[in-house]
Write a protein that holds these residues in place. Structure first.
Motif, PDB file in Angstrom:
ATOM      1  N   PRO A  42       0.785  -1.240   0.000  1.00  0.00           N
ATOM      2  CA  PRO A  42       0.000   0.000   0.000  1.00  0.00           C
ATOM      3  C   PRO A  42       0.817   1.291   0.000  1.00  0.00           C
ATOM      4  O   PRO A  42       0.481   2.228  -0.714  1.00  0.00           O
ATOM      5  CB  PRO A  42      -0.849  -0.118   1.266  1.00  0.00           C
ATOM      6  N   ARG A  43       1.890   1.349   0.761  1.00  0.00           N
ATOM      7  CA  ARG A  43       2.674   2.594   0.834  1.00  0.00           C
ATOM      8  C   ARG A  43       3.429   2.888  -0.460  1.00  0.00           C
ATOM      9  O   ARG A  43       3.918   3.984  -0.655  1.00  0.00           O
ATOM     10  CB  ARG A  43       3.644   2.553   2.011  1.00  0.00           C
ATOM     11  N   GLU A  44       3.531   1.901  -1.340  1.00  0.00           N
ATOM     12  CA  GLU A  44       4.263   2.082  -2.596  1.00  0.00           C
ATOM     13  C   GLU A  44       3.358   1.982  -3.822  1.00  0.00           C
ATOM     14  O   GLU A  44       3.843   1.979  -4.951  1.00  0.00           O
ATOM     15  CB  GLU A  44       5.375   1.034  -2.696  1.00  0.00           C
ATOM     16  N   ALA A  45       2.058   1.929  -3.619  1.00  0.00           N
ATOM     17  CA  ALA A  45       1.113   1.699  -4.716  1.00  0.00           C
ATOM     18  C   ALA A  45       0.592   2.999  -5.309  1.00  0.00           C
ATOM     19  O   ALA A  45      -0.598   3.162  -5.519  1.00  0.00           O
ATOM     20  CB  ALA A  45      -0.038   0.825  -4.226  1.00  0.00           C
ATOM     21  N   HIS A  46       1.477   3.911  -5.572  1.00  0.00           N
ATOM     22  CA  HIS A  46       1.091   5.191  -6.162  1.00  0.00           C
ATOM     23  C   HIS A  46       1.578   5.249  -7.613  1.00  0.00           C
ATOM     24  O   HIS A  46       2.752   5.047  -7.884  1.00  0.00           O
ATOM     25  CB  HIS A  46       1.726   6.355  -5.395  1.00  0.00           C
ATOM     26  N   SER A  47       0.645   5.550  -8.506  1.00  0.00           N
ATOM     27  CA  SER A  47       1.011   5.846  -9.885  1.00  0.00           C
ATOM     28  C   SER A  47       1.003   7.351 -10.013  1.00  0.00           C
ATOM     29  O   SER A  47       0.141   8.029  -9.432  1.00  0.00           O
ATOM     30  CB  SER A  47       0.007   5.235 -10.863  1.00  0.00           C
ATOM     31  N   LEU A  48       1.961   7.883 -10.750  1.00  0.00           N
ATOM     32  CA  LEU A  48       1.998   9.333 -10.872  1.00  0.00           C
ATOM     33  C   LEU A  48       2.435   9.760 -12.247  1.00  0.00           C
ATOM     34  O   LEU A  48       3.055   9.014 -13.001  1.00  0.00           O
ATOM     35  CB  LEU A  48       2.875   9.971  -9.800  1.00  0.00           C
ATOM     36  N   LEU A  49       2.066  10.993 -12.539  1.00  0.00           N
ATOM     37  CA  LEU A  49       2.357  11.606 -13.819  1.00  0.00           C
ATOM     38  C   LEU A  49       2.828  13.019 -13.549  1.00  0.00           C
ATOM     39  O   LEU A  49       2.154  13.770 -12.840  1.00  0.00           O
ATOM     40  CB  LEU A  49       1.069  11.619 -14.649  1.00  0.00           C
ATOM     41  N   MET A  50       4.002  13.373 -14.057  1.00  0.00           N
ATOM     42  CA  MET A  50       4.521  14.736 -13.932  1.00  0.00           C
ATOM     43  C   MET A  50       4.465  15.390 -15.297  1.00  0.00           C
ATOM     44  O   MET A  50       4.942  14.825 -16.281  1.00  0.00           O
ATOM     45  CB  MET A  50       5.946  14.734 -13.402  1.00  0.00           C
ATOM     46  N   LEU A  51       3.873  16.587 -15.343  1.00  0.00           N
ATOM     47  CA  LEU A  51       3.636  17.300 -16.591  1.00  0.00           C
ATOM     48  C   LEU A  51       4.154  18.721 -16.493  1.00  0.00           C
ATOM     49  O   LEU A  51       4.056  19.350 -15.438  1.00  0.00           O
ATOM     50  CB  LEU A  51       2.129  17.360 -16.873  1.00  0.00           C
ATOM     51  N   GLY A  52       4.682  19.229 -17.589  1.00  0.00           N
ATOM     52  CA  GLY A  52       5.128  20.622 -17.592  1.00  0.00           C
ATOM     53  C   GLY A  52       5.702  20.998 -18.934  1.00  0.00           C
ATOM     54  O   GLY A  52       5.755  20.189 -19.860  1.00  0.00           O
ATOM     55  N   TRP A  53       6.097  22.238 -19.024  1.00  0.00           N
ATOM     56  CA  TRP A  53       6.841  22.695 -20.195  1.00  0.00           C
ATOM     57  C   TRP A  53       8.310  22.527 -19.858  1.00  0.00           C
ATOM     58  O   TRP A  53       8.746  22.851 -18.736  1.00  0.00           O
ATOM     59  CB  TRP A  53       6.526  24.156 -20.505  1.00  0.00           C
ATOM     60  N   PRO A  54       9.115  22.025 -20.783  1.00  0.00           N
ATOM     61  CA  PRO A  54      10.526  21.770 -20.484  1.00  0.00           C
ATOM     62  C   PRO A  54      11.281  22.975 -19.935  1.00  0.00           C
ATOM     63  O   PRO A  54      12.177  22.816 -19.109  1.00  0.00           O
ATOM     64  CB  PRO A  54      11.097  21.324 -21.833  1.00  0.00           C
ATOM     65  N   ASP A  55      10.920  24.190 -20.333  1.00  0.00           N
ATOM     66  CA  ASP A  55      11.658  25.369 -19.885  1.00  0.00           C
ATOM     67  C   ASP A  55      11.027  26.057 -18.673  1.00  0.00           C
ATOM     68  O   ASP A  55      11.495  27.103 -18.242  1.00  0.00           O
ATOM     69  CB  ASP A  55      11.785  26.375 -21.035  1.00  0.00           C
ATOM     70  N   ALA A  56       9.981  25.474 -18.102  1.00  0.00           N
ATOM     71  CA  ALA A  56       9.300  26.095 -16.959  1.00  0.00           C
ATOM     72  C   ALA A  56      10.021  25.766 -15.654  1.00  0.00           C
ATOM     73  O   ALA A  56      10.721  24.758 -15.551  1.00  0.00           O
ATOM     74  CB  ALA A  56       7.854  25.620 -16.886  1.00  0.00           C
ATOM     75  N   TRP A 111       8.365  25.103 -12.945  1.00  0.00           N
ATOM     76  CA  TRP A 111       7.330  24.413 -12.179  1.00  0.00           C
ATOM     77  C   TRP A 111       6.868  23.195 -12.968  1.00  0.00           C
ATOM     78  O   TRP A 111       7.100  23.093 -14.161  1.00  0.00           O
ATOM     79  CB  TRP A 111       6.118  25.334 -11.918  1.00  0.00           C
ATOM     80  N   HIS A 112       6.234  22.261 -12.275  1.00  0.00           N
ATOM     81  CA  HIS A 112       5.562  21.161 -12.960  1.00  0.00           C
ATOM     82  C   HIS A 112       4.379  20.705 -12.126  1.00  0.00           C
ATOM     83  O   HIS A 112       4.284  20.983 -10.934  1.00  0.00           O
ATOM     84  CB  HIS A 112       6.516  20.006 -13.292  1.00  0.00           C
ATOM     85  N   LEU A 113       3.464  20.044 -12.783  1.00  0.00           N
ATOM     86  CA  LEU A 113       2.250  19.531 -12.171  1.00  0.00           C
ATOM     87  C   LEU A 113       2.425  18.036 -11.964  1.00  0.00           C
ATOM     88  O   LEU A 113       2.822  17.321 -12.891  1.00  0.00           O
ATOM     89  CB  LEU A 113       1.078  19.814 -13.115  1.00  0.00           C
ATOM     90  N   GLU A 114       2.172  17.561 -10.749  1.00  0.00           N
ATOM     91  CA  GLU A 114       2.241  16.129 -10.459  1.00  0.00           C
ATOM     92  C   GLU A 114       0.844  15.639 -10.101  1.00  0.00           C
ATOM     93  O   GLU A 114       0.204  16.172  -9.198  1.00  0.00           O
ATOM     94  CB  GLU A 114       3.175  15.838  -9.284  1.00  0.00           C
ATOM     95  N   LEU A 115       0.389  14.640 -10.821  1.00  0.00           N
ATOM     96  CA  LEU A 115      -0.908  14.030 -10.554  1.00  0.00           C
ATOM     97  C   LEU A 115      -0.665  12.613 -10.069  1.00  0.00           C
ATOM     98  O   LEU A 115       0.172  11.891 -10.621  1.00  0.00           O
ATOM     99  CB  LEU A 115      -1.758  14.028 -11.817  1.00  0.00           C
ATOM    100  N   VAL A 116      -1.400  12.204  -9.044  1.00  0.00           N
ATOM    101  CA  VAL A 116      -1.145  10.900  -8.428  1.00  0.00           C
ATOM    102  C   VAL A 116      -2.450  10.158  -8.174  1.00  0.00           C
ATOM    103  O   VAL A 116      -3.475  10.758  -7.873  1.00  0.00           O
ATOM    104  CB  VAL A 116      -0.326  11.063  -7.119  1.00  0.00           C
TER     105      VAL A 116
END
Length: 152
Positions: free
Chosen positions: A45-59, A61-66
């Motif tokens: 359970p503590r390792e059962a996270h899927s995630l997606l990191m999104l952003g512009w390469p030159d930014a 900041w980035h957005l992480e969705l989990v």
């Protein structure tokens, strides 16, 4: 590295459906997938996270969705949970159409300021993206805040 304006910022939040979110943010807005992790089916359970990191390469900041396979965290966005992108000009209608075609929904802003100065679109998780026609500079805002006001 000191904590200052050069520090990278991660905006993290839960998602209901990473595939739907990916379509909206990449094919709709044009962000790139920076990193992806799929949790193993037999992960504890503590390792059962899927995630997606999104952003512009030159930014900077980035957005992480989990998504967690074992303890689902329902996204609970409010009308004031906004990610504002300052486009400094007219919001291209084809961009709004692309966002809607990839799972977004144009909505009236809770704060009428954003209807005057932009377009608000809900992502597939219900979070709001504002494409603002305004421009923004932290340095300019700070200068304006420090400027003397009218005399009493």
């Amino acid at each position: 590295m000191p904590v200052d304006g050069h520090a990278h910022v991660r905006i993290a939040r839960p998602s209901r459906d990473l595939a739907a979110a990916e379509r909206f943010w990449t094919e709709g807005l044009g962000l790139s997938v920076l990193f992806r992790h799929e949790a193993a089916a037999d992960a504890p359970p503590r390792e059962a996270h899927s995630l997606l990191m999104l952003g512009w390469p030159d930014a900077s900041w980035h957005l992480e969705l989990v998504v967690s396979a074992h303890e689902f965290m329902e996204p609970v966005p409010t009308v004031e949970d906004l990610l504002v992108v300052y486009v400094a000009g007219e919001v291209p209608p084809e961009l709004v159409e692309r966002l809607e075609a990839h799972g977004g929904k144009r909505v009236p802003a809770h704060n009428p300021y954003w209807d005057t100065w932009g377009v608000t679109v809900e992502d597939p998780d219900g979070y709001r993206l504002v494409l603002s026609t305004r421009d923004w500079s932290n340095a300019a805002a700070l200068e304006n805040a420090a400027a003397p006001g009218p005399s009493a």
